[in-house]
Design a protein around this motif. Structure first.
Motif, PDB file in Angstrom:
ATOM      1  N   GLY A 216      -2.950   0.719   1.422  1.00  0.00           N
ATOM      2  CA  GLY A 216      -4.107  -0.156   1.263  1.00  0.00           C
ATOM      3  C   GLY A 216      -3.925  -1.145   0.127  1.00  0.00           C
ATOM      4  O   GLY A 216      -4.357  -2.301   0.213  1.00  0.00           O
ATOM      5  N   GLU A 217      -3.275  -0.709  -0.945  1.00  0.00           N
ATOM      6  CA  GLU A 217      -3.073  -1.579  -2.103  1.00  0.00           C
ATOM      7  C   GLU A 217      -2.169  -2.764  -1.776  1.00  0.00           C
ATOM      8  O   GLU A 217      -2.435  -3.892  -2.208  1.00  0.00           O
ATOM      9  N   VAL A 218      -1.104  -2.529  -1.021  1.00  0.00           N
ATOM     10  CA  VAL A 218      -0.166  -3.625  -0.778  1.00  0.00           C
ATOM     11  C   VAL A 218      -0.741  -4.670   0.168  1.00  0.00           C
ATOM     12  O   VAL A 218      -0.284  -5.819   0.180  1.00  0.00           O
ATOM     13  N   PHE A 219      -1.761  -4.310   0.954  1.00  0.00           N
ATOM     14  CA  PHE A 219      -2.412  -5.305   1.803  1.00  0.00           C
ATOM     15  C   PHE A 219      -3.105  -6.377   0.969  1.00  0.00           C
ATOM     16  O   PHE A 219      -3.365  -7.474   1.459  1.00  0.00           O
ATOM     17  N   GLY A 220      -3.416  -6.058  -0.292  1.00  0.00           N
ATOM     18  CA  GLY A 220      -4.048  -7.028  -1.166  1.00  0.00           C
ATOM     19  C   GLY A 220      -3.074  -7.849  -1.984  1.00  0.00           C
ATOM     20  O   GLY A 220      -3.500  -8.666  -2.805  1.00  0.00           O
ATOM     21  N   MET A 221      -1.781  -7.672  -1.779  1.00  0.00           N
ATOM     22  CA  MET A 221      -0.768  -8.407  -2.536  1.00  0.00           C
ATOM     23  C   MET A 221      -0.301  -9.618  -1.728  1.00  0.00           C
ATOM     24  O   MET A 221       0.371  -9.483  -0.711  1.00  0.00           O
ATOM     25  N   ARG A 222      -0.664 -10.809  -2.191  1.00  0.00           N
ATOM     26  CA  ARG A 222      -0.333 -12.036  -1.462  1.00  0.00           C
ATOM     27  C   ARG A 222       1.171 -12.206  -1.235  1.00  0.00           C
ATOM     28  O   ARG A 222       1.592 -12.587  -0.128  1.00  0.00           O
ATOM     29  N   PRO A 223       2.030 -11.949  -2.242  1.00  0.00           N
ATOM     30  CA  PRO A 223       3.466 -12.104  -1.982  1.00  0.00           C
ATOM     31  C   PRO A 223       3.978 -11.185  -0.877  1.00  0.00           C
ATOM     32  O   PRO A 223       4.852 -11.581  -0.098  1.00  0.00           O
ATOM     33  N   VAL A 224       3.442  -9.971  -0.805  1.00  0.00           N
ATOM     34  CA  VAL A 224       3.870  -9.045   0.244  1.00  0.00           C
ATOM     35  C   VAL A 224       3.465  -9.584   1.616  1.00  0.00           C
ATOM     36  O   VAL A 224       4.241  -9.520   2.578  1.00  0.00           O
ATOM     37  N   ILE A 225       2.256 -10.137   1.722  1.00  0.00           N
ATOM     38  CA  ILE A 225       1.794 -10.698   2.994  1.00  0.00           C
ATOM     39  C   ILE A 225       2.658 -11.885   3.405  1.00  0.00           C
ATOM     40  O   ILE A 225       3.030 -12.034   4.581  1.00  0.00           O
ATOM     41  N   LEU A 226       3.012 -12.747   2.443  1.00  0.00           N
ATOM     42  CA  LEU A 226       3.860 -13.901   2.757  1.00  0.00           C
ATOM     43  C   LEU A 226       5.243 -13.456   3.231  1.00  0.00           C
ATOM     44  O   LEU A 226       5.792 -14.007   4.194  1.00  0.00           O
ATOM     45  N   VAL A 227       5.809 -12.463   2.555  1.00  0.00           N
ATOM     46  CA  VAL A 227       7.109 -11.939   2.975  1.00  0.00           C
ATOM     47  C   VAL A 227       7.008 -11.346   4.375  1.00  0.00           C
ATOM     48  O   VAL A 227       7.893 -11.546   5.223  1.00  0.00           O
ATOM     49  N   ALA A 228       5.917 -10.627   4.639  1.00  0.00           N
ATOM     50  CA  ALA A 228       5.734 -10.022   5.958  1.00  0.00           C
ATOM     51  C   ALA A 228       5.635 -11.087   7.049  1.00  0.00           C
ATOM     52  O   ALA A 228       6.214 -10.938   8.137  1.00  0.00           O
ATOM     53  N   LEU A 229       4.913 -12.170   6.780  1.00  0.00           N
ATOM     54  CA  LEU A 229       4.804 -13.254   7.761  1.00  0.00           C
ATOM     55  C   LEU A 229       6.165 -13.897   8.022  1.00  0.00           C
ATOM     56  O   LEU A 229       6.545 -14.137   9.174  1.00  0.00           O
ATOM     57  N   ALA A 230       6.893 -14.182   6.949  1.00  0.00           N
ATOM     58  CA  ALA A 230       8.202 -14.822   7.100  1.00  0.00           C
ATOM     59  C   ALA A 230       9.144 -13.938   7.903  1.00  0.00           C
ATOM     60  O   ALA A 230       9.806 -14.398   8.847  1.00  0.00           O
ATOM     61  N   PHE A 231       9.207 -12.673   7.538  1.00  0.00           N
ATOM     62  CA  PHE A 231      10.111 -11.756   8.226  1.00  0.00           C
ATOM     63  C   PHE A 231       9.711 -11.583   9.689  1.00  0.00           C
ATOM     64  O   PHE A 231      10.575 -11.488  10.573  1.00  0.00           O
ATOM     65  N   SER A 232       8.416 -11.565   9.967  1.00  0.00           N
ATOM     66  CA  SER A 232       7.939 -11.337  11.332  1.00  0.00           C
ATOM     67  C   SER A 232       8.341 -12.462  12.274  1.00  0.00           C
ATOM     68  O   SER A 232       8.829 -12.217  13.385  1.00  0.00           O
ATOM     69  N   PHE A 233       8.146 -13.707  11.851  1.00  0.00           N
ATOM     70  CA  PHE A 233       8.496 -14.821  12.729  1.00  0.00           C
ATOM     71  C   PHE A 233      10.014 -14.954  12.873  1.00  0.00           C
ATOM     72  O   PHE A 233      10.513 -15.317  13.948  1.00  0.00           O
ATOM     73  N   ALA A 234      10.746 -14.638  11.805  1.00  0.00           N
ATOM     74  CA  ALA A 234      12.208 -14.634  11.922  1.00  0.00           C
ATOM     75  C   ALA A 234      12.663 -13.540  12.883  1.00  0.00           C
ATOM     76  O   ALA A 234      13.605 -13.730  13.665  1.00  0.00           O
ATOM     77  N   MET A 235      11.988 -12.388  12.854  1.00  0.00           N
ATOM     78  CA  MET A 235      12.342 -11.295  13.751  1.00  0.00           C
ATOM     79  C   MET A 235      12.038 -11.636  15.207  1.00  0.00           C
ATOM     80  O   MET A 235      12.745 -11.192  16.119  1.00  0.00           O
ATOM     81  N   TRP A 236      10.975 -12.400  15.443  1.00  0.00           N
ATOM     82  CA  TRP A 236      10.668 -12.831  16.815  1.00  0.00           C
ATOM     83  C   TRP A 236      11.869 -13.582  17.394  1.00  0.00           C
ATOM     84  O   TRP A 236      12.333 -13.299  18.497  1.00  0.00           O
ATOM     85  N   VAL A 237      12.356 -14.549  16.623  1.00  0.00           N
ATOM     86  CA  VAL A 237      13.490 -15.354  17.078  1.00  0.00           C
ATOM     87  C   VAL A 237      14.749 -14.500  17.190  1.00  0.00           C
ATOM     88  O   VAL A 237      15.460 -14.541  18.201  1.00  0.00           O
ATOM     89  N   PHE A 238      15.022 -13.710  16.168  1.00  0.00           N
ATOM     90  CA  PHE A 238      16.240 -12.897  16.146  1.00  0.00           C
ATOM     91  C   PHE A 238      16.281 -11.923  17.322  1.00  0.00           C
ATOM     92  O   PHE A 238      17.300 -11.788  18.003  1.00  0.00           O
TER      93      PHE A 238
END
Length: 418
Positions: A216-238
């Motif tokens: 629950g705590e990491v859901f409130g961390m903006r850098p973690v959310i940004l990293v998750a978004l970046a990795f997710s869209f890269a994984m879609w393509v990969f």
């Protein structure tokens, strides 16, 4: 930056076990992609359903990476790791015996469940056993080994299939190898006693409030959310490209299945060097961001070239660019997450579970959606069209803060949860 802690020599045994586990994960995940046409023919299924064989494991990786973070909180890191690696081994072995499409999907679900449970413990074990100065090196080696598993999946599986004349037998060979890895973890796996799950790893910020659930705590961390978004869209393509690239080369470039497997194996081999190179450079420079968004841009260029290159030389260069771009960010990405303020082993595990959970959820959807669209519009159009998503990864990585020790001394401190 971090506390001085005594390091045990046994950490290198743990690292050896982690290497074997990471090799096993990507091997069992992507091995069917290398021989997807004969599997689909034997089971009497379409390209869309064949894509589901690859992507269903990603769905359960996503679901149970979150589950792994929660289980770690209750039963500990090592036990969660053992559950995960044994489940993955059981699913891999059984996939060598099943005869129908539904039964094979069931085995892949079990593999994905085990894979997902292993994600949070992997990150937690790194921060428990190793010092902060060692994290970039360890992350580099670990992610390079993940790509080595992909290289084996594409480089060896077609030859193994040709020799055994049975995709069942090929899968059984890999399942037996994963079972040996699971046994090694059972015998030699240990949890470090030098740092607790709630001990602070960073002293750059005030101590975090106690008592919160790490996930629950990491859901409130903006850098973690940004990293998750970046990795997710890269994984879609990969995932779309790795799932269908051998089929694309067979259908559009006139290659044999074995030739397509050999050509596609350039990508993960380049990925091994990319992971090592990116990890070493982020360690030497003390910076993380130069190895995030720029390599996502390189991956985009490599994807375009791998589809449109008119000759073998340009195709090889494009696959190298794709492989390096898809891998060179991984060590920097994981280290950046570990270096965020107020991180503990439990929070690191939860943060990486969020990042990889989202990423593998996208990886699940990608071949399913892509396979359905390919049946209607053609595989080439789908491979090129999906690249409109890659800029999301580039921009998201541009927005994360720099956490490395090489950042400008006058730069503002990273606020907790910022």
């Amino acid at each position: 930056m971090g506390q001085s802690r005594e390091l045990s020599p046994y950490r290198w045994v743990i690292e050896g076990l982690l290497i074997l586990a990471l090799l096993s994960q990507t091997l069992v995940w992507l091995a069917p992609a290398a021989i997807l046409p004969p599997i689909a023919k034997d089971l009497g299924i379409s390209l869309k359903s064949g894509g589901l064989i690859i992507s269903v494991i990603a769905l359960f990786i996503a679901l149970f990476s979150f589950g792994g973070a929660l289980i770690v909180e209750n039963i500990g890191v090592l036990r969660t790791m053992l559950f995960g690696v044994w489940l993955m081994a059981v699913g891999a072995v059984l996939s060598g015996y099943v005869a129908g499409f539904g039964a094979l999907l069931g085995c892949r679900v079990v593999e994905g469940l085990g894979f997902g449970l292993m994600i949070a413990p992997t990150g937690a074990l790194v921060v428990e056993w190793f010092g902060e100065k060692e994290w970039p090196y360890i992350n580099t080696v670990n992610y390079a080994c993940s790509y080595a598993g992909i290289a084996v999946a594409f480089g060896l599986t077609t030859s193994l299939y040709s020799r055994l004349q049975s995709w069942h037998s090929a899968m059984l060979v890999y399942g037996g190898a994963v079972a040996i890895v699971a046994l090694a973890w059972t015998v030699f796996g240990r949890e470090s006693s030098r740092v607790g799950a709630d001990d602070e790893l960073s002293t750059d910020a005030p101590p975090a409030e106690a008592g919160g659930a790490p996930l629950g705590e990491v859901f409130g961390m903006r850098p973690v959310i940004l990293v998750a978004l970046a990795f997710s869209f890269a994984m879609w393509v990969f995932q779309l490209y790795t799932a269908f690239m051998p089929s694309f080369f067979v259908a559009y470039r006139g290659m044999t299945l074995e030739e397509a497997g050999r050509v596609t194996s350039i990508l993960p081999i380049a990925g091994i060097f990319g992971a090592f190179g990116g990890g070493m450079l982020t360690t030497i420079t003390g910076l993380r961001k130069p190895f995030l968004w720029p390599v996502m841009t390189l991956m985009l260029l490599g994807c375009v070239g791998s589809v449109l290159s008119p000759n073998a030389a340009l195709l090889s260069i494009s696959l190298v660019a794709f492989g390096v771009g898809a891998s060179a960010h991984l060590g920097a990405m994981a280290t950046l997450v570990m270096e965020l303020p107020d991180m503990t082993p439990a929070r690191v595990g939860a943060a990486l579970a969020l990042v990889f959970g989202m990423g593998y959820a996208f990886a699940f959807l990608s071949p399913v959606v892509g396979g359905a669209l390919a049946d209607r519009f053609g595989l080439e159009a789908v491979l090129l069209g999906t690249l409109v998503l890659q800029p999301v990864a580039i921009v998201s990585f541009l927005m994360v803060p720099e956490t490395g020790p090489g950042r400008v001394a006058s730069a503002p401190a990273i606020a907790p949860g910022a």
